[in-house]
Design a protein around this motif. Structure first.
Motif, PDB file in Angstrom:
ATOM      1  N   GLY A   1     -26.101 -57.675  50.110  1.00 20.21           N
ATOM      2  CA  GLY A   1     -27.578 -57.199  50.456  1.00 20.21           C
ATOM      3  C   GLY A   1     -28.559 -57.604  49.336  1.00 20.21           C
ATOM      4  O   GLY A   1     -29.726 -56.994  49.485  1.00 20.21           O
ATOM      5  N   TYR A   2     -28.155 -58.357  48.572  1.00 19.88           N
ATOM      6  CA  TYR A   2     -29.087 -58.918  47.517  1.00 19.88           C
ATOM      7  C   TYR A   2     -29.458 -60.306  47.397  1.00 19.88           C
ATOM      8  O   TYR A   2     -29.707 -60.978  46.270  1.00 19.88           O
ATOM      9  CB  TYR A   2     -28.409 -58.605  45.975  1.00 19.88           C
TER      10      TYR A   2
ATOM     11  N   ASP B   1     -21.903 -65.287  42.889  1.00 16.65           N
ATOM     12  CA  ASP B   1     -22.509 -66.171  43.549  1.00 16.65           C
ATOM     13  C   ASP B   1     -23.505 -65.844  44.845  1.00 16.65           C
ATOM     14  O   ASP B   1     -23.451 -64.533  44.928  1.00 16.65           O
ATOM     15  CB  ASP B   1     -21.630 -67.397  44.147  1.00 16.65           C
ATOM     16  N   ASP B   2     -24.310 -66.434  45.257  1.00 19.21           N
ATOM     17  CA  ASP B   2     -25.084 -66.274  46.291  1.00 19.21           C
ATOM     18  C   ASP B   2     -24.422 -65.768  47.568  1.00 19.21           C
ATOM     19  O   ASP B   2     -24.971 -64.725  48.359  1.00 19.21           O
ATOM     20  CB  ASP B   2     -26.092 -67.460  46.740  1.00 19.21           C
ATOM     21  N   ALA B   3     -23.552 -66.245  48.012  1.00 24.88           N
ATOM     22  CA  ALA B   3     -22.517 -65.758  49.155  1.00 24.88           C
ATOM     23  C   ALA B   3     -22.291 -64.301  48.949  1.00 24.88           C
ATOM     24  O   ALA B   3     -22.406 -63.451  49.821  1.00 24.88           O
ATOM     25  CB  ALA B   3     -21.593 -66.906  49.305  1.00 24.88           C
ATOM     26  N   ARG B   4     -21.769 -64.041  47.878  1.00 25.79           N
ATOM     27  CA  ARG B   4     -21.193 -62.637  47.543  1.00 25.79           C
ATOM     28  C   ARG B   4     -22.620 -61.762  47.358  1.00 25.79           C
ATOM     29  O   ARG B   4     -22.276 -60.577  47.893  1.00 25.79           O
ATOM     30  CB  ARG B   4     -20.488 -62.447  46.131  1.00 25.79           C
TER      31      ARG B   4
ATOM     32  N   ILE C   1     -29.065 -60.742  37.366  1.00 23.07           N
ATOM     33  CA  ILE C   1     -28.215 -60.107  36.471  1.00 23.07           C
ATOM     34  C   ILE C   1     -26.661 -60.532  37.143  1.00 23.07           C
ATOM     35  O   ILE C   1     -25.900 -60.713  36.437  1.00 23.07           O
ATOM     36  CB  ILE C   1     -28.394 -58.642  36.342  1.00 23.07           C
ATOM     37  N   ALA C   2     -26.524 -60.609  38.361  1.00 17.57           N
ATOM     38  CA  ALA C   2     -25.189 -60.527  38.966  1.00 17.57           C
ATOM     39  C   ALA C   2     -24.933 -62.163  38.688  1.00 17.57           C
ATOM     40  O   ALA C   2     -23.708 -62.150  38.530  1.00 17.57           O
ATOM     41  CB  ALA C   2     -25.548 -60.458  40.518  1.00 17.57           C
TER      42      ALA C   2
END
Length: 117
Positions: free
Chosen positions: A115-116, A107-110, A100-101
């Motif tokens: 922690g996701y 993005d994956d870095a954030r 959902i993010a």
């Protein structure tokens, strides 16, 4: 040894993960379908889930009328990585939030920072 869980019970975990979203987030997840498939695609066999769509941050003003974005969870990979029903419930929730993010343009870095990932 991977967990063994009936598809209906797995779907309940997905529903619980969606129900746990804060109302202000859930209200903004519009025109998105969440599907569960048994296996990840052969070209990326280790995926737990995938977001297939155009993130809200990248949409044109005339985005209306497009097919829904899709979030797909891969049941067998999630089952294989977990040792208990509680761990599975946590991992399903994390994966749902992760995908959902991506819908919101995170993005994956954030996600990793949060922690996701």
């Amino acid at each position: 040894m991977p967990l063994d869980l009936a598809p209906v019970a797995f779907d309940r975990l997905v529903e619980e993960a969606l129900d746990s979203l804060p109302a202000e987030i859930a209200a903004r997840v519009v025109n998105v379908v969440l599907l569960v498939e048994d296996d990840a695609p052969p070209e990326d066999p280790d995926l737990l889930g995938v977001y297939d769509g155009v993130a809200l941050t990248e949409r044109a003003a005339n985005h209306a009328g497009d097919l829904p974005d899709r979030i797909v969870l891969f049941r067998n990979n999630l089952l294989a990585m977990c040792n208990s029903p509680e761990e599975l419930a946590d991992e399903v929730r994390i994966t749902v939030v992760h995908e959902i993010a991506h819908h919101f343009g995170i993005d994956d870095a954030r996600l990793h920072d949060l922690g996701y990932a």
